[in-house]
Design a protein around this motif. Structure first.
Motif, PDB file in Angstrom:
ATOM      1  N   UNK A 182      36.612  36.935  43.630  1.00  0.00           N
ATOM      2  CA  UNK A 182      36.999  36.469  44.966  1.00  0.00           C
ATOM      3  C   UNK A 182      36.640  37.565  45.957  1.00  0.00           C
ATOM      4  N   UNK A 183      35.839  37.244  46.965  1.00  0.00           N
ATOM      5  CA  UNK A 183      35.486  38.185  48.023  1.00  0.00           C
ATOM      6  C   UNK A 183      36.035  37.711  49.353  1.00  0.00           C
ATOM      7  N   UNK A 184      36.666  38.626  50.089  1.00  0.00           N
ATOM      8  CA  UNK A 184      37.334  38.272  51.347  1.00  0.00           C
ATOM      9  C   UNK A 184      36.991  39.297  52.419  1.00  0.00           C
ATOM     10  N   UNK A 229      25.861  35.836  51.628  1.00  0.00           N
ATOM     11  CA  UNK A 229      24.911  36.903  51.304  1.00  0.00           C
ATOM     12  C   UNK A 229      23.595  36.334  50.801  1.00  0.00           C
ATOM     13  N   UNK A 230      22.542  37.111  50.978  1.00  0.00           N
ATOM     14  CA  UNK A 230      21.202  36.649  50.605  1.00  0.00           C
ATOM     15  C   UNK A 230      21.083  36.377  49.111  1.00  0.00           C
ATOM     16  N   UNK A 258      24.283  34.541  41.174  1.00  0.00           N
ATOM     17  CA  UNK A 258      25.417  34.430  40.250  1.00  0.00           C
ATOM     18  C   UNK A 258      25.817  32.979  40.035  1.00  0.00           C
ATOM     19  N   UNK A 259      26.679  32.769  39.056  1.00  0.00           N
ATOM     20  CA  UNK A 259      27.111  31.421  38.714  1.00  0.00           C
ATOM     21  C   UNK A 259      28.205  30.939  39.666  1.00  0.00           C
ATOM     22  N   UNK A 260      28.072  29.682  40.128  1.00  0.00           N
ATOM     23  CA  UNK A 260      29.151  29.004  40.843  1.00  0.00           C
ATOM     24  C   UNK A 260      29.511  29.560  42.197  1.00  0.00           C
ATOM     25  N   UNK A 261      28.542  30.146  42.923  1.00  0.00           N
ATOM     26  CA  UNK A 261      28.872  30.698  44.239  1.00  0.00           C
ATOM     27  C   UNK A 261      29.228  29.580  45.219  1.00  0.00           C
ATOM     28  N   UNK A 298      39.227  36.214  57.663  1.00  0.00           N
ATOM     29  CA  UNK A 298      38.494  35.218  58.436  1.00  0.00           C
ATOM     30  C   UNK A 298      37.458  34.476  57.602  1.00  0.00           C
ATOM     31  N   UNK A 299      37.119  35.006  56.433  1.00  0.00           N
ATOM     32  CA  UNK A 299      36.112  34.354  55.596  1.00  0.00           C
ATOM     33  C   UNK A 299      36.277  34.820  54.159  1.00  0.00           C
ATOM     34  N   UNK A 300      35.630  34.091  53.270  1.00  0.00           N
ATOM     35  CA  UNK A 300      35.687  34.462  51.862  1.00  0.00           C
ATOM     36  C   UNK A 300      34.760  33.609  51.015  1.00  0.00           C
ATOM     37  N   UNK A 301      34.516  34.046  49.787  1.00  0.00           N
ATOM     38  CA  UNK A 301      33.689  33.296  48.851  1.00  0.00           C
ATOM     39  C   UNK A 301      34.152  33.602  47.435  1.00  0.00           C
ATOM     40  N   UNK A 302      33.656  32.815  46.495  1.00  0.00           N
ATOM     41  CA  UNK A 302      33.954  33.077  45.091  1.00  0.00           C
ATOM     42  C   UNK A 302      32.717  32.796  44.249  1.00  0.00           C
ATOM     43  N   UNK A 303      32.626  33.458  43.108  1.00  0.00           N
ATOM     44  CA  UNK A 303      31.563  33.229  42.143  1.00  0.00           C
ATOM     45  C   UNK A 303      31.999  33.834  40.818  1.00  0.00           C
ATOM     46  N   UNK A 304      31.212  33.625  39.792  1.00  0.00           N
ATOM     47  CA  UNK A 304      31.457  34.233  38.491  1.00  0.00           C
ATOM     48  C   UNK A 304      30.385  35.284  38.262  1.00  0.00           C
TER      49      UNK A 304
END
Length: 336
Positions: free
Chosen positions: A95-97, A106-107, A112-115, A135-141
């Motif tokens: 989890x990135x926040x 990001x470019x 990665x899997x499941x972004x 204010x923002x976030x993303x997730x991946x494996x």
């Protein structure tokens, strides 16, 4: 016999050395790793090893994608071929926040899997949990590759392919007069070998015992913290202090790390501390991967330095380009 010397035995030096030794095996070429420190005493041995591009200055995004994709593929191959345990490769949800203005993806998002980007409701949920105004976030494996296991694995492959080690401190690349080709993987040490653009980015972390943690959490804000589980401990971070050579543990940094990580995951209050660690990342305005001819004899040198906080993330992919450049150099030399 032609002689290739790889200077530096960290994750980037060994990733290049293995690919060189395996390619040139039985081709009348000797590949030797020359370094004053070998595993388990390199900077690489200290890091958590999360695959996630970080602190690379103004490096060309296309190059970041090329190199990090190559490394991701390498980790995936180890994973599916039953070598993950030996090589220190694990897989974790990430989890990135960020509290800064909403950031574009990001470019490297397709590697990665499941972004995916987090929804507004999810961002609000983490804001409430962490006491932050994200204010923002993303997730991946992603993969974690622990160099304390990967470096012995690479060492075994290197020796099997006929590679050799020479424990020696190099103060001038031109002193390696016996080399037909030099691969410069000296990390921050490259600054003292003539690369004035290299500078330290100090990183302090705390390792704790928290076996209940099975996911990575990264606050990508300028004042953010991160939590990265390894197989035997959890890495809590961290700092990124530019031009700071201090290798002593800082109590204020320790308190900042613990307070921030415990705010994100309350159960870390009960985690037993294992050790504090400090290292100097090799920062640069951009990663340097290029071929140079230096000295009176015009010895070819392939520079592979300045990986910032992405040494593990770029290691195998950069090593592949080093090999490609080395093949060109050796073929050109053979024609002269």
């Amino acid at each position: 016999m032609k002689k290739i010397y790889v200077i530096g035995a960290g994750i980037n030096g060994m990733s290049a050395a293995v690919q060189l030794a395996e390619h040139f095996q039985n081709k009348n070429v000797q590949v030797t790793v020359m370094a004053d420190k070998l595993t388990p005493f390199t900077l690489s041995d200290l890091v958590a090893g999360l695959w996630s591009p970080y602190l690379m200055g103004n490096t060309d995004p296309d190059k970041i994608i090329q190199w990090s994709k190559g490394t991701h593929k390498f980790f995936h191959e180890l994973w599916i071929n039953g070598l993950a345990g030996e090589s220190g490769v694990t897989m974790s949800p990430v989890i990135g926040l960020s509290v800064e203005d909403p950031r574009s993806c990001p470019s490297w998002k397709d590697i990665p899997f499941g972004f995916r980007e987090l929804t507004a409701d999810e961002v609000e949920k983490y804001s409430n949990e962490h006491g932050r105004n994200y204010l923002s976030g993303y997730q991946f494996v992603s993969f974690c590759c622990q160099p304390k296991k990967m470096l012995p694995y690479l060492t075994k492959r290197f020796l099997k392919a006929g590679g050799k080690f020479e424990q020696r401190k190099i103060v001038n690349l031109e002193d390696v007069t016996e080399a037909d080709l030099i691969i410069n993987c000296t990390g921050l040490g490259g600054k003292f070998l003539g690369d004035d653009q290299l500078h330290p980015i100090r990183g302090q972390v705390t390792r704790v015992k928290a076996p209940w943690m099975n996911g990575v959490i990264i606050d990508n804000s300028d004042d953010g913290n991160y939590i990265i589980p390894n197989d035997d401990s959890v890495v809590l971070g961290g700092t990124h202090q530019v031009d700071d050579y201090n290798l002593n543990v800082s109590l204020p940094d320790h308190d900042f790390i613990n307070a921030g990580c415990q705010r994100m995951v309350k159960s870390l209050v009960n985690a037993e501390m294992v050790i504090n660690g400090v290292g100097l990342r090799p920062g640069r305005n951009s990663v340097r991967l290029e071929t140079e001819y230096r000295g009176s004899g015009k010895t070819p040198i392939i520079h592979n330095v300045g990986h910032g906080g992405s040494g593990v993330t770029l290691s195998w992919g950069c090593g592949t380009e080093v090999l490609e450049r080395a093949i060109d150099v050796m073929n050109t030399t053979a024609k002269l």
